[in-house]
Design a protein around this motif. Structure first.
Motif, PDB file in Angstrom:
ATOM      1  N   LEU A 146      34.355  49.024  38.764  1.00 18.59           N
ATOM      2  CA  LEU A 146      34.948  50.427  39.255  1.00 18.59           C
ATOM      3  C   LEU A 146      34.410  50.624  40.721  1.00 18.59           C
ATOM      4  N   HIS A 147      33.160  49.879  41.193  1.00 17.42           N
ATOM      5  CA  HIS A 147      32.918  50.134  42.464  1.00 17.42           C
ATOM      6  C   HIS A 147      33.835  49.518  43.435  1.00 17.42           C
ATOM      7  N   LEU A 148      34.212  48.336  43.014  1.00 19.48           N
ATOM      8  CA  LEU A 148      35.132  47.675  44.188  1.00 19.48           C
ATOM      9  C   LEU A 148      36.469  48.207  44.054  1.00 19.48           C
ATOM     10  N   LEU A 149      36.951  48.360  42.888  1.00 19.36           N
ATOM     11  CA  LEU A 149      38.244  49.278  43.111  1.00 19.36           C
ATOM     12  C   LEU A 149      38.365  50.554  43.720  1.00 19.36           C
ATOM     13  N   GLY A 150      37.232  51.388  43.565  1.00 20.62           N
ATOM     14  CA  GLY A 150      37.073  52.629  44.433  1.00 20.62           C
ATOM     15  C   GLY A 150      36.781  52.526  45.643  1.00 20.62           C
ATOM     16  N   ARG A 151      36.314  51.540  46.218  1.00 23.99           N
ATOM     17  CA  ARG A 151      36.431  51.022  47.509  1.00 23.99           C
ATOM     18  C   ARG A 151      37.621  50.585  48.350  1.00 23.99           C
ATOM     19  N   GLU A 152      38.340  49.868  47.428  1.00 17.49           N
ATOM     20  CA  GLU A 152      39.483  49.010  48.061  1.00 17.49           C
ATOM     21  C   GLU A 152      40.824  49.799  47.665  1.00 17.49           C
ATOM     22  N   CYS A 153      40.821  51.094  46.866  1.00 21.61           N
ATOM     23  CA  CYS A 153      42.061  51.711  46.510  1.00 21.61           C
ATOM     24  C   CYS A 153      41.654  53.097  46.722  1.00 21.61           C
ATOM     25  N   ALA A 154      42.221  53.634  47.796  1.00 22.96           N
ATOM     26  CA  ALA A 154      41.841  54.865  48.337  1.00 22.96           C
ATOM     27  C   ALA A 154      42.527  56.151  47.417  1.00 22.96           C
ATOM     28  N   ASP A 155      43.359  55.812  46.474  1.00 24.19           N
ATOM     29  CA  ASP A 155      44.113  57.043  45.685  1.00 24.19           C
ATOM     30  C   ASP A 155      43.572  56.936  44.240  1.00 24.19           C
ATOM     31  N   GLY A 156      42.270  56.105  43.914  1.00 24.23           N
ATOM     32  CA  GLY A 156      41.862  56.377  42.690  1.00 24.23           C
ATOM     33  C   GLY A 156      42.063  55.238  41.865  1.00 24.23           C
ATOM     34  N   VAL A 157      41.576  55.163  40.612  1.00 26.46           N
ATOM     35  CA  VAL A 157      41.228  54.056  39.605  1.00 26.46           C
ATOM     36  C   VAL A 157      41.961  54.637  38.508  1.00 26.46           C
ATOM     37  N   ASP A 158      42.764  53.609  37.435  1.00 25.52           N
ATOM     38  CA  ASP A 158      42.995  53.919  36.200  1.00 25.52           C
ATOM     39  C   ASP A 158      42.349  52.839  35.286  1.00 25.52           C
ATOM     40  N   LYS A 159      41.933  53.183  34.025  1.00 22.92           N
ATOM     41  CA  LYS A 159      41.802  52.367  33.128  1.00 22.92           C
ATOM     42  C   LYS A 159      42.828  52.193  32.114  1.00 22.92           C
ATOM     43  N   LEU A 160      43.481  50.781  32.065  1.00 27.75           N
ATOM     44  CA  LEU A 160      44.459  50.573  31.333  1.00 27.75           C
ATOM     45  C   LEU A 160      44.274  50.974  29.729  1.00 27.75           C
ATOM     46  N   ASN A 161      45.547  50.862  28.989  1.00 27.70           N
ATOM     47  CA  ASN A 161      45.320  50.854  27.579  1.00 27.70           C
ATOM     48  C   ASN A 161      44.669  49.712  27.072  1.00 27.70           C
ATOM     49  N   PRO A 162      43.778  49.797  25.998  1.00 23.94           N
ATOM     50  CA  PRO A 162      43.106  48.472  25.882  1.00 23.94           C
ATOM     51  C   PRO A 162      44.112  47.481  24.972  1.00 23.94           C
ATOM     52  N   ASP A 163      45.320  47.736  24.752  1.00 24.50           N
ATOM     53  CA  ASP A 163      46.422  46.801  24.481  1.00 24.50           C
ATOM     54  C   ASP A 163      47.145  46.507  25.252  1.00 24.50           C
ATOM     55  N   THR A 164      46.975  46.738  26.798  1.00 19.93           N
ATOM     56  CA  THR A 164      47.919  46.369  27.458  1.00 19.93           C
ATOM     57  C   THR A 164      48.000  44.681  27.598  1.00 19.93           C
ATOM     58  N   SER A 165      49.383  44.195  27.635  1.00 19.63           N
ATOM     59  CA  SER A 165      49.688  42.885  27.540  1.00 19.63           C
ATOM     60  C   SER A 165      49.554  42.345  28.857  1.00 19.63           C
ATOM     61  N   MET A 166      48.678  41.085  28.924  1.00 23.64           N
ATOM     62  CA  MET A 166      48.622  40.353  30.156  1.00 23.64           C
ATOM     63  C   MET A 166      49.910  39.406  30.742  1.00 23.64           C
ATOM     64  N   ARG A 167      51.015  39.529  29.820  1.00 29.19           N
ATOM     65  CA  ARG A 167      52.292  38.655  30.014  1.00 29.19           C
ATOM     66  C   ARG A 167      52.708  39.140  31.487  1.00 29.19           C
ATOM     67  N   GLY A 168      52.647  40.306  31.783  1.00 38.24           N
ATOM     68  CA  GLY A 168      53.231  41.003  32.924  1.00 38.24           C
ATOM     69  C   GLY A 168      53.144  42.319  32.724  1.00 38.24           C
ATOM     70  N   ARG A 179      46.346  52.131  44.459  1.00 39.73           N
ATOM     71  CA  ARG A 179      45.760  52.586  43.190  1.00 39.73           C
ATOM     72  C   ARG A 179      45.008  51.231  42.593  1.00 39.73           C
ATOM     73  N   GLY A 180      43.866  51.332  41.938  1.00 35.92           N
ATOM     74  CA  GLY A 180      43.395  50.419  41.273  1.00 35.92           C
ATOM     75  C   GLY A 180      43.469  50.486  39.934  1.00 35.92           C
ATOM     76  N   TYR A 181      43.619  49.495  39.219  1.00 36.08           N
ATOM     77  CA  TYR A 181      43.625  49.378  37.583  1.00 36.08           C
ATOM     78  C   TYR A 181      42.786  48.428  37.116  1.00 36.08           C
ATOM     79  N   LEU A 182      41.901  48.908  35.844  1.00 32.18           N
ATOM     80  CA  LEU A 182      40.871  48.123  35.179  1.00 32.18           C
ATOM     81  C   LEU A 182      41.451  47.947  33.740  1.00 32.18           C
ATOM     82  N   LEU A 183      41.291  46.666  33.329  1.00 28.04           N
ATOM     83  CA  LEU A 183      41.592  46.171  31.783  1.00 28.04           C
ATOM     84  C   LEU A 183      39.976  45.973  31.556  1.00 28.04           C
TER      85      LEU A 183
END
Length: 733
Positions: A146-168, A179-183
């Motif tokens: 969260l700290h790194l995404l908050g610093r690198e992404c000026a428009d905020g951070v989203d936590k993705l749905n826990p069942d988000t597929s990593m295939r794409g 925007r930053g995204y966290l799984l």
């Protein structure tokens, strides 16, 4: 006492003292209730608020939080009418799916201690746009991400749905620039099939969108290290323990408005600090320890209180206390019951302890002839003293108002959880007895008991989630009505805080929604989507949309409750309003009807305490007026202001034949509030003027206002002011 009582697969019929089991027999059949009697009655907002607070208090007690957690009315925040308290969910360190609040990022930044891998993590994120961070649980990996995404992404951070597929990335994800995204957790199955090609697809999409993403992986989860080396950052070196303690100590001082001081200024802390940081506890424990030391400085607790929760010697003393000081089942049953019901009225705890002691006796002495108990053998004072607890006065919220009661609680706020976990891990023979005891209490007529039993069962599910699901959680849902459903939702409040369990719970809720016929599991799933912060608002509302195609009374009531709970979070309100515009404009009659019920309930249940006003504002009126005064706020569906959406929803509802009278009734209620609080009249008059233009029937609104003013004790003072505002707006060039 009947032999049936302690069979795990059967519900008991009665006990030796004639007490009926289970206790949900008097609950009103849900399909006999008219949804309008619930959604349009402001008194039901109190019930929803009480249910929410019961679960919040249960979770806070089990996690060692003392005081009004998440239950304080704060000006300019959305609450429930007549609920007596703010009804926003506390996340207790967990990050809910969806946009991460700026306050969370700010709090993380204020206490962040860089791990040794931080520079490598930042470099990889900048180069690749997506990075896998693999490290042990308790390392502080979510905080670092969260700290790194908050610093690198000026428009905020989203936590993705826990069942988000990593295939794409799917099109529905809608990656946004800056925007930053966290799984927060990568499942073992997902990790096993994750390839460099998949991450290359993510990298291309993120780079094109000028966004970044971090995926957290547990140290025990295997990945294809060689194939994914360019995207993988791995470490087992924890952040500096002393620096973590110091950071949280100073941040807590600053939050209390006290002058900045160093931990080293308090020499009496030094031996305890050295002992705790040497044991290399989890980052969360070290943060709690730092805040605990600050509480000592602020005079909120003693140093001994902090010592009891964080030292190995305290662990030994705890084991000696439970295994030796508590000499018999009556005292152990009281200790376990207090673990589940800490801070509740003494009579509630002793009643639950008695039931547990009987169940223990039945398990140890299966011969019914040997089950006689000595009624006057144990006194309350002995139970409380042996449990190292205390009796205090507290205020209990009842259906008819507040009541002062005697409550009993452990002196150490962390002991409830320790007791339950100790019994669960150390005494396998007791597990079935405790599990069945909690299962029965989960259908108690007392909402506080239901919530506490549910949360306690949820804590125990952390080590056996699937077994708890099959033997406790789903049996509560299946044919136990609203009471059992509330216990089941309360039970999920604990495991949903664990990132590794979130994908399982998400899939379980989705599975409960399957099938055409409305079942108890459908209703429970809808309730869970509003109560558990496990999915993004868009994902939860999409699932609710499918459930809205119904004419089942209990489903409509559950839908309205779920939508209301989602709307209590101001950040989710635009998504809720947008979804209701979709529902109320649907070609499907049932979906439209469900949408109208939800609109009426939001207008009826929500309120906001505005500084300078003598009465709370109707919540949607306040939001609409805020949009007028502060243009440029969050849009609904990317194109409507929240004000425009609220006017359109009211217009559609007032034009719906079966909801016209309900809409006029709520406008009448708003007018009566404005009669008592003149500060609301301008805002209400402007909204009614826009509503008249939207419906093309300003005359009917005027006629109703004049009729209401003529009623006995009607809003005679407010109506002339409202009509004057409407006249002014109509004559505006």
């Amino acid at each position: 006492m009947s032999d049936e009582e302690d069979r795990p697969d059967e519900e008991p019929e009665s006990t030796s003292d004639g007490e009926e089991q289970p206790e949900q027999a008097d609950e009103q059949p849900e399909e006999t209730v008219d949804p309008k009697s619930v959604t349009s009655d402001p008194r039901n907002a109190r019930k929803l608020g009480q249910d929410n607070r019961a679960q919040e208090k249960a979770l806070a007690a089990l996690l060692g939080e003392r005081g009004p957690i998440g239950n304080v009315i704060v000006a300019n925040t959305i609450g429930l009418v007549d609920s007596g308290a703010q009804s926003r969910s506390a996340s207790y360190g967990s990050v809910p799916s969806g946009p991460v609040a700026a306050e969370v990022i700010k709090a993380v930044t204020a206490t962040f201690v860089q791990p040794s891998c931080y520079h490598e993590l930042r470099r990889t994120l900048r180069e690749r746009s997506v990075v896998l961070l693999r490290c042990p649980a308790g390392w502080g990996r979510t905080t670092a991400a969260l700290h790194l995404l908050g610093r690198e992404c000026a428009d905020g951070v989203d936590k993705l749905n826990p069942d988000t597929s990593m295939r794409g990335p799917s099109a529905a994800l809608g990656l946004r620039a800056n925007r930053g995204y966290l799984l927060e957790s990568l499942e073992a199955d997902q990790a096993a099939v994750l390839t460099e090609f998949s991450l290359d697809v993510w990298r291309a999409a993120l780079t094109a969108a000028q966004a970044k993403m971090i995926v957290l992986v547990d140290a025990a989860t295997p990945v294809r290290d060689r194939d994914l080396a360019d995207y993988l950052v791995e470490t087992d070196e924890r952040p500096d323990a002393l620096a973590l303690v110091r950071a949280h100590f100073r941040a807590r001082l600053a939050a209390a408005g006290k002058p900045d001081q160093e931990l080293a200024d308090f020499t009496e802390f030094a031996p305890l600090v050295e002992e705790v940081v040497t044991n290399a506890r989890r980052a969360q424990d070290l943060a709690d320890f730092g805040r605990g030391l600050c509480r000592v400085v602020l005079g909120e607790c003693d140093l001994e209180d902090v010592r009891r929760g964080f030292t190995s010697s305290a662990d030994g003393a705890f084991r000696e206390w439970f295994d030796e000081t508590l000499a018999d089942n009556d005292h152990r049953a009281f200790a376990i019951a207090l673990g589940a019901f800490d801070g509740m009225p003494l009579h509630t705890v002793t009643d639950a302890a008695t039931k547990l002691a009987r169940a223990m006796q039945a398990a140890e002495l299966p011969d019914r002839r040997d089950r006689r108990r000595q009624v006057f053998r144990v006194r309350n004072v002995s139970l409380v003293e042996k449990a190292e607890a205390e009796i205090a006065a507290s205020v209990e919220d009842t259906d008819y108002g507040s009541l002062t009661v005697q409550v009993v609680r452990y002196r150490d706020p962390h002991r409830p959880r320790r007791v339950l976990e100790h019994v669960w891990h150390e005494y396998p023979e007791a597990q079935e007895v405790v599990r069945n005891w909690l299962r029965r209490l989960g259908t108690s007529p007392d909402r506080q008991v239901r919530a506490r039993a549910g949360v306690a069962a949820g804590l125990l599910s952390l080590t056996e989630f699937d077994r708890a699901r099959l033997q406790v959680i789903e049996p509560w849902v299946d044919d136990h009505g609203e009471w059992g459903r509330q216990a089941a939702i309360a039970a999920l409040r604990v495991p949903v805080l664990q990132p590794e369990l979130q994908p399982l719970i998400s899939r379980m809720i989705t599975h409960w929604l399957e099938g055409e016929e409305v079942t108890d599991f459908h209703v429970a799933a809808v309730t869970a989507l509003g109560a558990l912060p496990i999915m993004t608002a868009d994902r939860a509302l999409k699932l609710l949309r499918k459930a809205a195609d119904t004419d089942s009374a209990r489903m409509i009531i559950a839908l309205a409750g779920a939508v209301t709970n989602l709307a209590l979070d101001a950040d989710r309100l635009p998504a809720v309003l947008g979804e209701l515009m979709r529902w109320t404009g649907s070609e499907t009659l049932q979906v439209r009807g469900s949408g109208f019920h939800c609109v009426v309930q939001l207008c009826t249940f929500l309120e906001v305490s505005e500084e300078g006003s003598s009465r709370p504002w109707p919540g949607l009126l306040w939001i609409a007026d805020l949009d007028r005064r502060e243009p440029g706020r969050a849009l609904v569906r990317g194109k409507f202001t929240q004000r425009a959406a609220i006017v359109e929803l009211l217009a559609r509802t007032i034009e719906a034949p079966h909801f016209m009278q309900d809409t006029y009734d709520l406008i009448r209620r708003w007018t009566r509030i404005a009669d008592r609080d003149a500060t609301q009249r301008e805002a209400l008059g402007l909204l009614l003027a826009e509503l008249g233009r939207a419906t093309g029937d300003t005359a009917s609104l005027r006629e109703h206002l004049i009729a209401w003013a003529g009623e006995r004790r009607g809003p005679a003072a407010a109506v002339p002011d409202l009509l004057a505002v409407m006249d002014r707006e109509e004559n505006r060039p």
